[in-house]
Scaffold this motif. Sequence first.
Motif, PDB file in Angstrom:
ATOM      1  N   SER A  84       0.835  -1.196   0.000  1.00  7.31           N
ATOM      2  CA  SER A  84       0.000   0.000   0.000  1.00  7.31           C
ATOM      3  C   SER A  84       0.872   1.249   0.000  1.00  7.31           C
ATOM      4  CB  SER A  84      -0.992  -0.001   1.163  1.00  7.31           C
ATOM      5  OG  SER A  84      -0.303  -0.012   2.381  1.00  7.31           O
ATOM      6  N   GLY A  85       2.016   1.179   0.698  1.00  4.18           N
ATOM      7  CA  GLY A  85       2.944   2.300   0.657  1.00  4.18           C
ATOM      8  C   GLY A  85       3.515   2.491  -0.738  1.00  4.18           C
ATOM      9  N   LEU A  86       3.910   1.385  -1.329  1.00  7.36           N
ATOM     10  CA  LEU A  86       4.528   1.426  -2.657  1.00  7.36           C
ATOM     11  C   LEU A  86       3.567   2.028  -3.694  1.00  7.36           C
ATOM     12  CD1 LEU A  86       7.214   0.360  -3.855  1.00  7.36           C
ATOM     13  CD2 LEU A  86       5.956  -1.664  -4.588  1.00  7.36           C
ATOM     14  N   ARG A 141       0.912   3.944  -3.254  1.00 15.10           N
ATOM     15  CA  ARG A 141       0.649   5.371  -3.037  1.00 15.10           C
ATOM     16  C   ARG A 141       1.870   6.205  -3.389  1.00 15.10           C
ATOM     17  NH1 ARG A 141      -2.553   2.523   0.016  1.00 15.10           N
ATOM     18  NH2 ARG A 141      -4.465   3.273   0.973  1.00 15.10           N
ATOM     19  N   PHE A 142       3.035   5.626  -3.143  1.00 10.14           N
ATOM     20  CA  PHE A 142       4.263   6.344  -3.448  1.00 10.14           C
ATOM     21  C   PHE A 142       4.423   6.520  -4.960  1.00 10.14           C
ATOM     22  CE2 PHE A 142       8.980   6.544  -3.859  1.00 10.14           C
ATOM     23  CZ  PHE A 142       9.154   7.706  -3.124  1.00 10.14           C
ATOM     24  N   ILE A 143       4.078   5.490  -5.706  1.00  4.48           N
ATOM     25  CA  ILE A 143       4.287   5.559  -7.151  1.00  4.48           C
ATOM     26  C   ILE A 143       3.194   6.374  -7.840  1.00  4.48           C
ATOM     27  CG2 ILE A 143       4.410   4.210  -9.288  1.00  4.48           C
ATOM     28  CD1 ILE A 143       5.729   1.993  -7.683  1.00  4.48           C
ATOM     29  N   ILE A 144       1.933   6.069  -7.549  1.00  5.22           N
ATOM     30  CA  ILE A 144       0.854   6.708  -8.331  1.00  5.22           C
ATOM     31  C   ILE A 144       0.124   7.780  -7.537  1.00  5.22           C
ATOM     32  CG2 ILE A 144      -1.029   5.117  -7.770  1.00  5.22           C
ATOM     33  CD1 ILE A 144      -1.721   5.132 -10.771  1.00  5.22           C
ATOM     34  N   GLY A 145       0.416   7.866  -6.248  1.00  8.37           N
ATOM     35  CA  GLY A 145      -0.255   8.878  -5.431  1.00  8.37           C
ATOM     36  C   GLY A 145      -1.607   8.402  -4.966  1.00  8.37           C
ATOM     37  N   PRO A 146      -2.157   9.048  -3.941  1.00 12.56           N
ATOM     38  CA  PRO A 146      -3.400   8.573  -3.347  1.00 12.56           C
ATOM     39  C   PRO A 146      -4.669   9.028  -4.069  1.00 12.56           C
ATOM     40  CG  PRO A 146      -2.543  10.421  -2.098  1.00 12.56           C
ATOM     41  CD  PRO A 146      -1.581  10.192  -3.228  1.00 12.56           C
ATOM     42  N   GLN A 147      -4.531   9.810  -5.139  1.00 16.67           N
ATOM     43  CA  GLN A 147      -5.718  10.399  -5.769  1.00 16.67           C
ATOM     44  C   GLN A 147      -6.580   9.371  -6.514  1.00 16.67           C
ATOM     45  OE1 GLN A 147      -2.560  11.165  -6.296  1.00 16.67           O
ATOM     46  NE2 GLN A 147      -2.210  13.355  -6.582  1.00 16.67           N
TER      47      GLN A 147
END
Lengths: 437, 337, 234
Positions: free
Chosen positions: B126-128, B130-136
């Motif tokens: 989940s971190g990865l 969000r880190f790559i594509i962002g939480p939007q």
Amino acid sequence: MSTNLRNILLFTIMGALLVAVGVIQSANVALAILNLCLISAIMTLGVNIQWGYAGLFNAGVMGFAALGGLAAVLVSFPPVPEAWAVGGSRAMLGAVTGALSIVLAILAFKMIPGGRRLRGWAAAAVALSGVVLMRFILDPAVEAIEAVEPARTGFLGGLGLPIVFSWIAGGAFAALAAWGIGKIALGLRSDYLAIATLGISEIIVYFLKNEDWLARGVKNVNGLPRPVPYEIELQKTLWVQELAAKLDFNVIELSSIIVKLSYAGLFIVVLAIVFWLSERALKSPWGRMMRAIRDNEIAASAMGKDVTWRHLQVFVLGSAVIGLAGAMLTTLDGIFTPASYQPLRFTFLIWVMVIVGGSGNNLGSILGGFAIWFFWIEAEPIGLAVIELLTSGMGEDHALRLHLIENAAHTRLATMGVVLLMVLRFSPRGLIPERGK
Amino acid sequence: MTDILNALVLLANFVLVPGLTYGSQLALGALGVTMIYAVLRFSNFGHGETMSFGAMITILTTWWLQEKGITFGVLPTALLALPVGIIATVVMCLLFDRVVYRYYRREKANPVTYLIVSVGILFILSGLVRFIIGPQDRVFADGERFIMKARAFKQMTGLDQGLAIKTTQGVTVVTAIVIVALIFWFLNRTRTGKSMRAYSDNEDLALLSGINPAKVVAITWVITGALAAIAGTLYGLDKGYKPFTYLGLVLPIFASAIVGGVGNPLGAIAGGFVVAFSELLLTFAYKRVIAYLTPGDWIPEGLVQLLSTDYKLAVSFVILVIVLLVKPTGIFSGKTL
Amino acid sequence: MSFLQGGGLYGGYGGADILHGCSIGVDKGEVAVVVGPNGAGKSTAMRALFGLLDLREGSVVLDEKDISRLPPQERVTLGMSFVPQNANVFTSMTVEENLEMGAFVRQDDFRPTMDQVFSLFPVLGQKRSQPAGELSGGQRQQVAVGRALMTQPSVLMLDEPTAGVSPIVMDELFDRVIEIAKTGIAILMVEQNARQALEIADRGFVLVQGQNRYTDTGQALLADPEVRRSFLGG
Ligand SMILES: Nc1ncnc2c1ncn2[C@@H]1O[C@H](COP(=O)(O)OP(=O)(O)O)[C@@H](O)[C@H]1O
Ligand SMILES: [Mg+2]
């Protein structure tokens, strides 16, 4: 002796880290982290009672914490007389009907003669008609209550008592729920118990999010009364102004530090009590038996121990501690936000704390609660600093650099995962391992 | 007569079509969970995030394709990008198996340890993501939006009620049917598939028969990774991609797998549809259907709804809990493929 | 030195040793039977021969090659086959699929072997598309033996193949076992029904507490009054 030294060293490092934040960032930031560390530690103690002592995997931490939060609202918020006038009695009647129908359904299941299947259907029929009746009574009341000044209240309010009482109430709410959940779910296999408790706690959170008449649902209840003075009041007092002058400190900042310190004082007292009780329980014959059951359930039940009953006890006790911590958290926040009870933050993160700290060891749980919360918060600035350092070769507005910096906050999730996996693999007994094993 | 037709179309539009779509998504997800359970014998809490990861890679590839001016005509470009998502997810699963799960297999760890390990992987993924594509939120469906528009349906049939079918819904159901057929063909008709079933049925005897456990485990991850990427992409196409929703999908997926009997692929599919249709049927407002079906102009006063739509997701949790308590082995009881 | 020979075996399940230096062997075309009281370590010895147990000491030799360190799968490819005491069929799979899994390591056409199994156990041919879990106890044992035969092994090891079947089915199974041995396969069998098993045994081993108490031909053991009194119930 050497383990004692080691523990002292570990806690000293933890303290030093907090002090370092106080120096590098600010005392306010450090104290804010400390307060949540304290609450996390209590929650972790609760989970440790269940998992560490008895090997019960409770994935419903968020539900029990939310019930604690609900208690904070129901105990401390002043009652809303208009809402009570338009629908109070009817709502109470509805709630009683609901409770009665559950009791009747259980009685039906226990008393009606016949096979399991027949009794199951009979109980279901009783419960269903009870629900229909309850909805019939409750729905108009709910509509009326929610129409009372919906922007500000729109719910029944609470008892208007000092919020500290809610800490006990939160424990009681959670204990009561745990008793019901434990009664039905504790016979399940370990991983099914985890899934079931997660499911039930999701239902609890859903209920809190949607039943606006109870605690405003997703509209949140804010402005809960505090057990400690307000900053504004403090700033007006003479002693604070004098102290600020003497320490050469900003009055506003000082007042906020005093507030946080007061909270910390309260929380430390609670943590100390919970810790002391947990240690007593662990070292008592009861605690030894719990661990014996955990290590060999079959042998224990062969020796005539009532395993289910013991598990129920431990499940209720642990959940009560989680509920207590939940109420404290809502007290600290001053606001009840049902939507914030996410499994990642309230179930899985607490689990990381227990496992990293050392399952079965109460000191370990406290350390785990502190360390993991600390890094949960500080991973963000640290991650940001690391990324800025790594990408310093790129141009100021390089797209990749900007993207990485923007999303740096999410590294903390991945960090938690890595920490959990590392501990499980290389030090499965945690930072402070269980004693005598 | 037209009243009855109108009522049926109303139900089809608001229950049947969404139910088939959501059911297909859940079934594919549950199939992945059930595979892992049947072969590796643990409940994989990380499956939702695995789906999210697959969807993310597919989205990134879709963007890249769109930038190059490549599209898939009336169909979503994501279907062209899906193979990349599948491969990446499979590689990721195999990697995690190699560096994380394999150790616990050798240790003969108990299911709870595996479960906690899968939570660790949940965090990392989940971190990865969000880190790559962002939480939007990301909407990445392109091509023709509808197979059937409500207005067109009304004109075609002359009924008052319209039936709308989105392209993504059609794509979801068709893909699910193809994938499920492939999986069943693989498990029941191929030597490797049968060896997987054998391993899941009786690990020791499989060993005695010369079946290589390492290979079975690897194939299981390949299938699970592929299923996760497909399910994740289809869900994202249909409902829009939001990283945080995938953790919430884990419970409905578990519910589907457990309702059908965890470890049983047929059960996983049945469970997916049971959960999807229960959610819709319990939260559907029957007011207008009843109005059509009763003679005269009478219209029911309330919405005639068993549960408010706010509780839609909660339905799956309730089903999950009831099944666990009443019949933990599920409808098609079984622990084996 | 026999075709398959385990010698001086020591080992257990991680705790204390279960096997204390027992030696067991069998030659091609022979039936060797292992008997002994419950918990003597008979099953453990079989597992040790097949590599399902870590040996602390001792060796396993097959066809003059030391296979002590080989994993079970490779022993399968060398021609060993094992029917364990419990859970010896794939219950959720059909009879035919069970046999197919038995032939998993084979690359050639295994149909003829399957037909041989069906002619050895005709009832399996009739029930070929039924899940093995739905069969009776005796039929299950036949599936188990059939599965083990699918690799065309040179050594067939059976752990209590007659457990829980009626005396008639037991005789029937023993007849099949002799029949299989006649094709030149070495058969090593653990049996609770010691008397009947020793009747058909070329070699017998009486195991007690992980050690050989008596080792002789089947007939000689049946004739030995000591053995009769202690292990054959008089
Ligand atoms: N999987 C196992 N783990 C630990 N001990 C075992 C296991 N299987 C058998 N044992 C022990 O090994 C001993 C010998 O068992 P076994 O070889 O099954 O005896 P037999 O087949 O002669 O009846 C017994 O004391 C039994 O309790
Ligand atoms: Mg035995």
